[in-house]
Design a protein around this motif. Structure first.
Motif, PDB file in Angstrom:
ATOM      1  N   TYR A  79       0.849  -1.187   0.000  1.00  0.00           N
ATOM      2  CA  TYR A  79       0.000   0.000   0.000  1.00  0.00           C
ATOM      3  C   TYR A  79       0.887   1.240   0.000  1.00  0.00           C
ATOM      4  CZ  TYR A  79      -3.469  -3.455   1.368  1.00  0.00           C
ATOM      5  OH  TYR A  79      -4.282  -4.564   1.406  1.00  0.00           O
ATOM      6  N   ARG A  80       0.289   2.359  -0.350  1.00  0.00           N
ATOM      7  CA  ARG A  80       1.001   3.640  -0.316  1.00  0.00           C
ATOM      8  C   ARG A  80       0.658   4.301   1.011  1.00  0.00           C
ATOM      9  NH1 ARG A  80      -0.236   8.818  -2.011  1.00  0.00           N
ATOM     10  NH2 ARG A  80      -2.266   8.121  -2.726  1.00  0.00           N
ATOM     11  N   TRP A  81       1.671   4.528   1.852  1.00  0.00           N
ATOM     12  CA  TRP A  81       1.482   5.087   3.189  1.00  0.00           C
ATOM     13  C   TRP A  81       1.748   6.581   3.156  1.00  0.00           C
ATOM     14  CZ3 TRP A  81       0.010   2.159   7.506  1.00  0.00           C
ATOM     15  CH2 TRP A  81      -0.139   0.789   7.242  1.00  0.00           C
ATOM     16  N   VAL A  82       0.759   7.360   3.583  1.00  0.00           N
ATOM     17  CA  VAL A  82       0.864   8.815   3.540  1.00  0.00           C
ATOM     18  C   VAL A  82       0.377   9.425   4.856  1.00  0.00           C
ATOM     19  CG1 VAL A  82       0.567   8.919   1.028  1.00  0.00           C
ATOM     20  CG2 VAL A  82      -1.426   9.103   2.510  1.00  0.00           C
ATOM     21  N   VAL A  83       0.869  10.628   5.125  1.00  0.00           N
ATOM     22  CA  VAL A  83       0.375  11.381   6.272  1.00  0.00           C
ATOM     23  C   VAL A  83      -0.704  12.326   5.758  1.00  0.00           C
ATOM     24  CG1 VAL A  83       0.936  13.060   8.071  1.00  0.00           C
ATOM     25  CG2 VAL A  83       2.551  11.213   7.521  1.00  0.00           C
ATOM     26  N   THR A  94      -1.776   6.913   7.128  1.00  0.00           N
ATOM     27  CA  THR A  94      -2.798   5.998   6.626  1.00  0.00           C
ATOM     28  C   THR A  94      -2.310   5.333   5.344  1.00  0.00           C
ATOM     29  OG1 THR A  94      -5.140   5.801   6.040  1.00  0.00           O
ATOM     30  CG2 THR A  94      -4.026   7.780   5.310  1.00  0.00           C
ATOM     31  N   ALA A  95      -2.827   4.161   5.093  1.00  0.00           N
ATOM     32  CA  ALA A  95      -2.483   3.431   3.877  1.00  0.00           C
ATOM     33  C   ALA A  95      -3.524   3.742   2.814  1.00  0.00           C
ATOM     34  CB  ALA A  95      -2.428   1.938   4.149  1.00  0.00           C
ATOM     35  N   LYS A  96      -3.058   3.796   1.579  1.00  0.00           N
ATOM     36  CA  LYS A  96      -3.947   3.999   0.434  1.00  0.00           C
ATOM     37  C   LYS A  96      -3.804   2.787  -0.479  1.00  0.00           C
ATOM     38  CE  LYS A  96      -5.136   8.275   1.389  1.00  0.00           C
ATOM     39  NZ  LYS A  96      -6.488   8.638   1.686  1.00  0.00           N
ATOM     40  N   ARG A  97      -4.938   2.292  -0.934  1.00  0.00           N
ATOM     41  CA  ARG A  97      -4.904   1.165  -1.881  1.00  0.00           C
ATOM     42  C   ARG A  97      -4.499   1.676  -3.256  1.00  0.00           C
ATOM     43  NH1 ARG A  97     -10.663  -1.369  -0.248  1.00  0.00           N
ATOM     44  NH2 ARG A  97     -11.205   0.753  -0.741  1.00  0.00           N
TER      45      ARG A  97
END
Length: 163
Positions: A79-83, A94-97
């Motif tokens: 997943y792509r983890w972003v603040v 949070t993770a983004k699909r």
């Protein structure tokens, strides 16, 4: 937890019983703490929603972004983890699909382990470096003022780090 002094001086977050944390993000939460990046709560999404970790204030979120930006691009993550910023006081990892597939708790846990392993390997170095870069009391007033604009705060902190 959200004070400038706490951000600068704490070498680790509060001691938490691992069993009280959601299994999908427990290791990552513990390693954030070990690296001196304070969090307030977390949820692994239980396979139905995005996993989230709430930082204890903007400074901890910005520090995480600064120290992890290169790593998150290099690690093989599912997943792509972003603040994300929610208002001026909530900053959430949070993770983004990347696809419309359902959330997979096993993959969330694998990502958390990979990010956490990096933090574990560099925990003492990151904690000490944070203290070195932001140790001056004279920074407090500006840091508090800048915490109202997260992007500006990140730029200011990055400038202090790269000096």
């Amino acid at each position: 937890m959200r004070s400038w002094k706490t951000f600068v001086k704490r070498r680790h977050g509060y001691k938490l019983d691992t069993l009280t944390l959601d299994a999908g993000v427990a290791y990552l939460v513990k390693m954030l703490s070990k690296a001196g990046i304070l969090t307030e709560m977390s949820c692994d999404g239980h396979g139905r929603n995005a996993p989230k970790i709430w930082f204890a204030g903007a400074w901890n979120a910005a520090w995480f972004e600064i120290v992890s930006c290169k790593v998150l691009g290099e690690l093989k993550l599912h997943y792509r983890w972003v603040v994300e910023e929610k208002g001026t006081s909530e900053h959430i990892l949070t993770a983004k699909r990347t696809s419309p597939e359902r959330w997979n708790l096993k993959l969330v846990q694998e990502d958390a382990m990979r990010i956490g392993t990096y933090l574990d390997m560099h925990a003492e170095e990151l904690s000490n470096y944070k203290r070195k870069c932001f140790k001056h009391r004279s920074m407090k007033e500006q840091a508090v003022l800048l915490s109202r604009d997260y992007e500006v705060l990140k730029m200011w902190m990055k400038e202090k780090v790269t000096g």
